[in-house]
Design an enzyme around this catalytic site. Structure first.
Site, PDB file in Angstrom:
ATOM      1  N   LYS A  11       0.818  -1.219   0.000  1.00  0.00           N
ATOM      2  CA  LYS A  11       0.000   0.000   0.000  1.00  0.00           C
ATOM      3  C   LYS A  11       0.858   1.279   0.000  1.00  0.00           C
ATOM      4  CE  LYS A  11      -3.959  -2.211   2.295  1.00  0.00           C
ATOM      5  NZ  LYS A  11      -4.898  -2.142   3.443  1.00  0.00           N
ATOM      6  N   PHE A  59     -15.155   4.900   7.014  1.00  0.00           N
ATOM      7  CA  PHE A  59     -13.774   5.185   6.602  1.00  0.00           C
ATOM      8  C   PHE A  59     -13.560   5.046   5.092  1.00  0.00           C
ATOM      9  CE2 PHE A  59     -13.981   0.716   7.952  1.00  0.00           C
ATOM     10  CZ  PHE A  59     -13.494   0.061   6.811  1.00  0.00           C
ATOM     11  N   ARG A  87      -2.415 -14.348   5.251  1.00  0.00           N
ATOM     12  CA  ARG A  87      -3.074 -13.527   6.277  1.00  0.00           C
ATOM     13  C   ARG A  87      -2.290 -13.609   7.591  1.00  0.00           C
ATOM     14  NH1 ARG A  87      -7.210  -9.891   4.834  1.00  0.00           N
ATOM     15  NH2 ARG A  87      -7.609  -9.886   7.050  1.00  0.00           N
ATOM     16  N   THR A  93      -5.402  -6.352  11.076  1.00  0.00           N
ATOM     17  CA  THR A  93      -5.672  -5.102  10.366  1.00  0.00           C
ATOM     18  C   THR A  93      -5.078  -3.901  11.106  1.00  0.00           C
ATOM     19  OG1 THR A  93      -7.764  -6.088   9.665  1.00  0.00           O
ATOM     20  CG2 THR A  93      -7.534  -3.724   9.331  1.00  0.00           C
ATOM     21  N   ARG A 104       2.588  -6.186   9.074  1.00  0.00           N
ATOM     22  CA  ARG A 104       1.974  -4.977   9.645  1.00  0.00           C
ATOM     23  C   ARG A 104       2.652  -4.570  10.952  1.00  0.00           C
ATOM     24  NH1 ARG A 104      -4.137  -6.673   7.716  1.00  0.00           N
ATOM     25  NH2 ARG A 104      -4.181  -5.373   5.841  1.00  0.00           N
ATOM     26  N   ASN A 114      -2.023   0.577   6.649  1.00  0.00           N
ATOM     27  CA  ASN A 114      -1.476  -0.643   7.243  1.00  0.00           C
ATOM     28  C   ASN A 114      -0.631  -1.490   6.287  1.00  0.00           C
ATOM     29  OD1 ASN A 114      -3.546  -1.600   5.740  1.00  0.00           O
ATOM     30  ND2 ASN A 114      -4.738  -2.459   7.412  1.00  0.00           N
ATOM     31  N   HIS A 117      -2.087  -5.452   1.742  1.00  0.00           N
ATOM     32  CA  HIS A 117      -3.379  -6.146   1.621  1.00  0.00           C
ATOM     33  C   HIS A 117      -3.135  -7.626   1.373  1.00  0.00           C
ATOM     34  CE1 HIS A 117      -7.301  -7.409   0.078  1.00  0.00           C
ATOM     35  NE2 HIS A 117      -6.656  -7.938  -0.944  1.00  0.00           N
TER      36      HIS A 117
END
Ligand code: GTP
Ligand code: MG
Length: 139
Positions: A11, A59, A87, A93, A104, A114, A117
């Site tokens: 990101k 958000f 994951r 998250t 993260r 964060n 993805h």
């Protein structure tokens, strides 16, 4: 092979902070292979479509602004049990809850920003991969 693909995005926060190389390195060291990869600057329309499920969330606007802020890396990754294992590798998250050593935990800025993805199901891994890549672009 079923259940061997997942989709990821590095990101804008992680790209801006210079973490792309470290994140890709951690992904490869964790046993994932790159099936497809490219740099892309998302349009508003692409970000809204990708995160359509969150359209009603408070958000959403912030999320779209964030995801369109800078170019990102999108990639399809291959590994046995790819969705679940990835994951685990990226962590919760909210980076404050992310386990030590996860992407993260190491590289995220905040709940909104964060770093990465990861698809949340096999079906979404397929849908998200084909959102960015044709079959011919996945190896
Ligand atoms: P993704 O892998 O990006 O889909 O994250 P996730 O599956 O861990 O979380 P989820 O799908 O619930 O949310 C998608 C993204 O929306 C998150 O990764 C965040 O970037 C953002 N997001 C989720 N909750 C919040 C929030 O409360 N505030 C803000 N600003 N952003 C949020
Ligand atoms: Mg999600």
């Amino acid at each position: 092979m079923k259940n061997n693909l997942t989709f990821t995005m590095i990101k804008p926060d992680a790209m801006e902070n210079g973490y792309a190389g470290d994140i890709l390195s951690l992904i490869l060291k964790s046993g994932f292979h790159i099936s497809a990869l490219k740099l892309i600057h998302l349009t508003n329309h692409q970000a809204e479509t990708f995160y359509n499920i969150h359209r009603k969330k408070p958000f959403f606007e912030e999320l779209v602004m964030f995801m369109t802020r800078s170019p990102i890396i999108v990639a399809v990754l291959k590994k046995n049990n790819a969705v679940e294992d990835f994951r685990k590798l990226i962590g919760s998250t909210n980076p404050e809850d992310a386990e030590k050593g996860t992407v993260r935990n190491l590289f995220a800025t905040s709940m909104g920003e964060n770093a990465i993805h990861g698809s949340d199901s096999e079906d979404n891994a397929q849908i998200e991969s084909s959102f960015f890549f044709t079959k011919n672009e996945m190896y």
